[in-house]
Design a protein around this motif. Sequence first.
Motif: not given
Length: 295
Positions: A255-267, A177-185
């Motif tokens: 599949a689409l791989v989309l950035e998430l905002e705000p960003s969270t990481s694994l160490h 349901p989201f556009r390619p290349g657009v981060p998802v909040r």
Amino acid sequence: MDVRQLEYFLAVVDHGGFNRAAAALYLSQPSLSQAVRALERDLGSDLFHRIGRRAVLTDAGTALIGPAREAVRSLQLARASVESVHGLRGGRVDIAAPPSQAVEPLAGMIDRFARAHPAVSVRVQAAFTPRDVTEMVRTGVCELGLLASPDPVPQGDVRTYPLVEQRFVLLAPPDGPFRPGVPVRHEQLSGHRLIVGQKGTGMRRYVDDLVAEGVALTVVVETEHRVSILPLVLRGVGLAVVADAWRGLAERAGALVLELEPSTSLHIALVSRRAPLTPAAEAFVGTAMESHGSS
């Protein structure tokens, strides 16, 4: 009592019974049983309750696991140290790793290590949570572990070698349901169906935190089988929050791989026991740290 008897005992423990252990050791089941019986006579105590075809640890057997692993590891270290005088001409590195990080960075680390030390084999065992990894390393099941944690990995019972951070990303089918290349909040996930891993994993904690923040998403599938997540996403069953290690595989699958905002990481870090490492494990750590710019 000798170390081989302890190795046989641990094989029965790790494989869940005499038949499977005998197959793994390329022994006949009677020979294995005889060796364990001899160990029990030496120790003056039964190590297993034999219930039909099942072998259930006694209290004495449970108490022996830790010392047995220590003894076997010590012998492996002694042998490997002598062999290393002439270079790494053999040996094996046992690594506990979660499925996502076994894709990357572990695959890359093994590739570089295998090129540098082609005579050394690597065995990877599955561990699904940070606690699983540290427990397998602490108890000697594996000499090294690859840990993925939302929080910086503390020094404790294990020695820690920090490597990289991996961001969380969103997997979605190519038709929305989201556009390619657009981060998802985060709030945009409200009303959507998500596929999650089991409790204790970083990806599950991420989704649970979103729910706690008030994001009205629906968990449609909970799975321990990480390999099923991508096919489920591509079939449109739901979206999934995963580590960035999935990016290459997911994009090749469509599949689409989309950035998430705000960003969270694994160490991401390698861990080992505080005991001396075998030369092969020490070389693996050195290769991993060098390739990730750590010191």
